[in-house]
Design a protein around this motif. Structure first.
Motif, PDB file in Angstrom:
ATOM      1  N   HIS A 137       0.923  -1.390   0.364  1.00 18.82           N
ATOM      2  CA  HIS A 137       0.047   0.091  -0.190  1.00 18.82           C
ATOM      3  C   HIS A 137       0.472   1.185   0.216  1.00 18.82           C
ATOM      4  O   HIS A 137       0.261   2.550  -0.715  1.00 18.82           O
ATOM      5  CB  HIS A 137      -0.873  -0.118   1.369  1.00 18.82           C
ATOM      6  N   GLN A 138       1.822   0.733   0.573  1.00 17.90           N
ATOM      7  CA  GLN A 138       2.825   2.714   0.382  1.00 17.90           C
ATOM      8  C   GLN A 138       3.956   1.789  -0.224  1.00 17.90           C
ATOM      9  O   GLN A 138       4.583   0.787   0.353  1.00 17.90           O
ATOM     10  CB  GLN A 138       2.966   2.565   2.157  1.00 17.90           C
ATOM     11  N   TYR A 153       4.472  -3.967   3.389  1.00 15.13           N
ATOM     12  CA  TYR A 153       3.178  -5.364   3.677  1.00 15.13           C
ATOM     13  C   TYR A 153       3.323  -5.614   4.628  1.00 15.13           C
ATOM     14  O   TYR A 153       3.765  -5.992   5.570  1.00 15.13           O
ATOM     15  CB  TYR A 153       3.531  -6.063   2.696  1.00 15.13           C
ATOM     16  N   GLN A 154       1.895  -6.021   5.217  1.00 14.64           N
ATOM     17  CA  GLN A 154       1.264  -5.954   6.424  1.00 14.64           C
ATOM     18  C   GLN A 154       2.136  -5.676   7.645  1.00 14.64           C
ATOM     19  O   GLN A 154       2.571  -6.304   8.908  1.00 14.64           O
ATOM     20  CB  GLN A 154       1.540  -7.907   6.447  1.00 14.64           C
ATOM     21  N   GLY A 155       2.131  -4.246   7.455  1.00 17.42           N
ATOM     22  CA  GLY A 155       3.714  -3.591   8.474  1.00 17.42           C
ATOM     23  C   GLY A 155       4.857  -3.958   8.803  1.00 17.42           C
ATOM     24  O   GLY A 155       4.834  -3.109   9.737  1.00 17.42           O
ATOM     25  N   LEU A 156       4.615  -4.852   7.466  1.00 21.14           N
ATOM     26  CA  LEU A 156       6.310  -4.745   8.055  1.00 21.14           C
ATOM     27  C   LEU A 156       7.003  -3.882   6.707  1.00 21.14           C
ATOM     28  O   LEU A 156       6.878  -4.593   5.156  1.00 21.14           O
ATOM     29  CB  LEU A 156       6.807  -6.130   7.811  1.00 21.14           C
ATOM     30  N   LEU A 157       8.515  -3.347   7.039  1.00 24.16           N
ATOM     31  CA  LEU A 157       8.939  -2.445   5.867  1.00 24.16           C
ATOM     32  C   LEU A 157       9.673  -3.335   5.698  1.00 24.16           C
ATOM     33  O   LEU A 157      10.711  -4.054   5.652  1.00 24.16           O
ATOM     34  CB  LEU A 157       9.298  -2.012   6.128  1.00 24.16           C
ATOM     35  N   ALA A 173       7.056  -1.280  10.285  1.00 24.28           N
ATOM     36  CA  ALA A 173       6.927   0.163   9.716  1.00 24.28           C
ATOM     37  C   ALA A 173       6.425   1.147  10.442  1.00 24.28           C
ATOM     38  O   ALA A 173       6.088   0.234  11.932  1.00 24.28           O
ATOM     39  CB  ALA A 173       5.917  -0.257   8.897  1.00 24.28           C
ATOM     40  N   PRO A 174       6.714   2.138   9.970  1.00 23.81           N
ATOM     41  CA  PRO A 174       6.081   3.344  11.709  1.00 23.81           C
ATOM     42  C   PRO A 174       4.785   3.430  11.651  1.00 23.81           C
ATOM     43  O   PRO A 174       3.621   2.811  10.898  1.00 23.81           O
ATOM     44  CB  PRO A 174       6.213   4.508  10.975  1.00 23.81           C
TER      45      PRO A 174
END
Length: 295
Positions: A137-138, A153-157, A173-174
């Motif tokens: 998404h980012q 993805y899924q909160g992981l960078l 991810a932040p």
């Protein structure tokens, strides 16, 4: 509803929105390949904007139902027959014909990391990513080193050092992440617009610190080749600084309960900008973000 709660509510994108958008498309003729930018923004939501480096009259609009190109007259044309939900979208900084994307295919699932080498007409999966197929998404590619790409993805960078062929995890991810922007000066520098303010990492996402003193939500962030970074901060407005100093100045006043979601700066003219507001409308500026009008 206060600024922060309104921002969080809209950024979470209600689960029914894709269904409503799909019904609108069917009702209004979803097979149309050409329509106005206003009609496009009314029928679906926009996930990304970019001005082609070699053609300032070519504005890419990545949407829930495919990639469009808009001309200065306000006409948007569907680029590809592949109506993917392009949640992540970014052009190659040195090769105008090359575009990167991620998201969901029309039939459901995740796309992984995609590349197009014909300006978005055809797409191929370059990699699945870690624990993929991913749905970034980012996502952003470093203008300082086009082989360096970041995605969440899924909160992981995740990080790639070879143009997206292979990926590795960089950690969490932040919290409250909304958008990423890779530095135009150093491939290991990364900016993050979050619900808790604007952050910067100097080690590729390993550690984060405040890039701006405000703790209000930052809804978008974008770097440009000149070494400047732009961000929208709720209650502050559109701000700009040199990446080296991060001495911020306000270039556009805040919009009250409205705010910017995505920002694109013309590589050939930094005064020419485009954004999507919280209502999904595409706006343009010809004075460096000081004033805005419907596209």
């Amino acid at each position: 509803m206060g600024h922060t709660s309104a921002h969080q509510f809209r950024m979470r994108k209600a689960a029914l929105l894709p269904l409503v958008s799909a019904l609108l498309l069917l009702a209004c003729g979803g097979s149309d390949e050409t329509l106005s930018v206003t009609e496009l923004s009314e029928k679906t939501h926009v996930h990304g904007l970019a001005v082609a480096a070699d053609d300032p009259e070519r504005l890419y609009i990545a949407s829930h139902f495919g990639l469009y190109v808009a001309d200065p007259g306000g006409t948007a044309r569907l680029v590809s027959e592949e109506r993917h939900d392009f949640m992540g979208f970014t052009p190659h900084p040195l090769e105008p014909q090359t575009l990167f994307a991620s998201g969901h295919p029309h039939g459901g699932g995740n796309l992984g990391f995609l590349v197009s080498e014909d300006r978005g007409v055809t797409w191929t999966r370059r990699a699945s990513g870690v624990r993929g197929p991913v749905d970034f998404h980012q996502m952003d590619v470093s203008p300082a080193d086009a082989n360096v790409i970041y995605g969440v993805y899924q909160g992981l960078l995740q990080h790639s050092a070879d143009g997206g062929h292979t990926w590795e995890l960089r950690g969490q991810a932040p919290q409250g992440l909304i958008e990423l922007a890779a530095s135009s000066r150093r491939p290991e520098r990364l900016f993050a617009a979050t619900q808790n303010g604007l952050l910067v990492s100097h080690d590729g996402g390993g550690n984060w610190e405040r890039a701006h003193s405000s703790t209000a939500p930052s809804s978008t962030v974008r770097t440009v080749a000149a070494g400047h970074v732009y961000a929208y901060i709720v209650g502050v407005g559109l701000v700009q600084a040199s990446e080296g100093s991060l001495n911020w100045r306000v270039v556009g006043e805040h919009w009250g309960d409205d705010f910017m979601l995505h920002l694109a700066v013309d590589p050939s003219d930094p005064n020419r900008m485009f954004t999507v507001n919280s209502q999904g409308r595409v706006l343009s500026s010809s004075d460096g973000g000081a004033s805005w009008a419907p596209f």
